[in-house]
Scaffold this motif. Structure first.
Motif, PDB file in Angstrom:
ATOM      1  N   ILE A  16       0.866  -1.176   0.000  1.00 35.00           N
ATOM      2  CA  ILE A  16       0.000   0.000   0.000  1.00 35.00           C
ATOM      3  C   ILE A  16       0.904   1.227   0.000  1.00 35.00           C
ATOM      4  N   TRP A  18       1.029   4.842   0.788  1.00 36.58           N
ATOM      5  CA  TRP A  18       0.286   5.775   1.619  1.00 36.58           C
ATOM      6  C   TRP A  18       0.557   7.238   1.274  1.00 36.58           C
ATOM      7  N   TYR A  21      -2.059  10.032   1.110  1.00 33.91           N
ATOM      8  CA  TYR A  21      -2.861  10.280   2.311  1.00 33.91           C
ATOM      9  C   TYR A  21      -2.080  10.943   3.441  1.00 33.91           C
ATOM     10  N   LEU A  22      -0.773  11.125   3.274  1.00 31.60           N
ATOM     11  CA  LEU A  22       0.064  11.483   4.410  1.00 31.60           C
ATOM     12  C   LEU A  22       0.186  12.969   4.724  1.00 31.60           C
ATOM     13  N   LEU A  27       5.111   7.162   7.916  1.00 27.71           N
ATOM     14  CA  LEU A  27       4.729   5.989   8.699  1.00 27.71           C
ATOM     15  C   LEU A  27       5.787   5.736   9.766  1.00 27.71           C
ATOM     16  N   SER A  30       3.523  -0.124  11.359  1.00 24.44           N
ATOM     17  CA  SER A  30       2.618  -0.783  10.420  1.00 24.44           C
ATOM     18  C   SER A  30       2.309  -2.178  10.933  1.00 24.44           C
ATOM     19  N   GLN A  52       6.632   6.003   3.408  1.00 28.06           N
ATOM     20  CA  GLN A  52       5.343   6.224   2.757  1.00 28.06           C
ATOM     21  C   GLN A  52       4.711   4.968   2.175  1.00 28.06           C
ATOM     22  N   ARG A  53       5.268   3.796   2.472  1.00 26.41           N
ATOM     23  CA  ARG A  53       4.772   2.568   1.855  1.00 26.41           C
ATOM     24  C   ARG A  53       4.922   1.402   2.822  1.00 26.41           C
ATOM     25  N   ASP A  81      -4.417   5.116  10.960  1.00 24.33           N
ATOM     26  CA  ASP A  81      -5.295   4.925   9.807  1.00 24.33           C
ATOM     27  C   ASP A  81      -5.177   3.480   9.365  1.00 24.33           C
ATOM     28  N   ARG A  83      -6.252   0.605   5.904  1.00 25.10           N
ATOM     29  CA  ARG A  83      -6.822   0.273   4.607  1.00 25.10           C
ATOM     30  C   ARG A  83      -6.968  -1.246   4.557  1.00 25.10           C
TER      31      ARG A  83
END
Length: 92
Positions: A16, A18, A21-22, A27, A30, A52-53, A81, A83
């Motif tokens: 994913i 992200w 959305y950041l 991040l 996770s 970011q992933r 958050d 998903r």
């Protein structure tokens, strides 16, 4: 929620991104989960994340079953958050 198909013998990677959305966050944690949990079911074999992933390697699964794969992340400002995607297992 997106739908993916996986062979029960395959080991597949899923990611994913992200970044959209950041809003200048990154991040810091996770966690990947699979629902339902069951013997021989879809399982997280390995996972990792970058700024970011987030990525996961999946294995197993019972033919004919549908699983929800969820990635829950914590951002650098403390927000949380998640998903989810749907994985259907079938012989390919």
């Amino acid at each position: 929620m997106s739908l993916y198909v996986k062979d029960p013998q395959a080991r597949v990677d899923h990611a994913i991104d992200w970044s959209a959305y950041l809003a200048e966050q990154s991040l810091v944690a996770s966690l990947w989960t699979v629902t339902p949990e069951e013997a021989g079911g879809l399982m997280v074999e390995a996972d990792a994340f970058e700024a970011q992933r987030s990525t996961v390697r999946l294995g197993g699964g019972v033919v004919g079953r549908i699983y929800r794969l969820t990635n829950r992340v914590t951002l650098s400002d403390g927000q949380v958050d998640e998903r989810s995607v749907t994985m259907r297992v079938e012989e390919r």
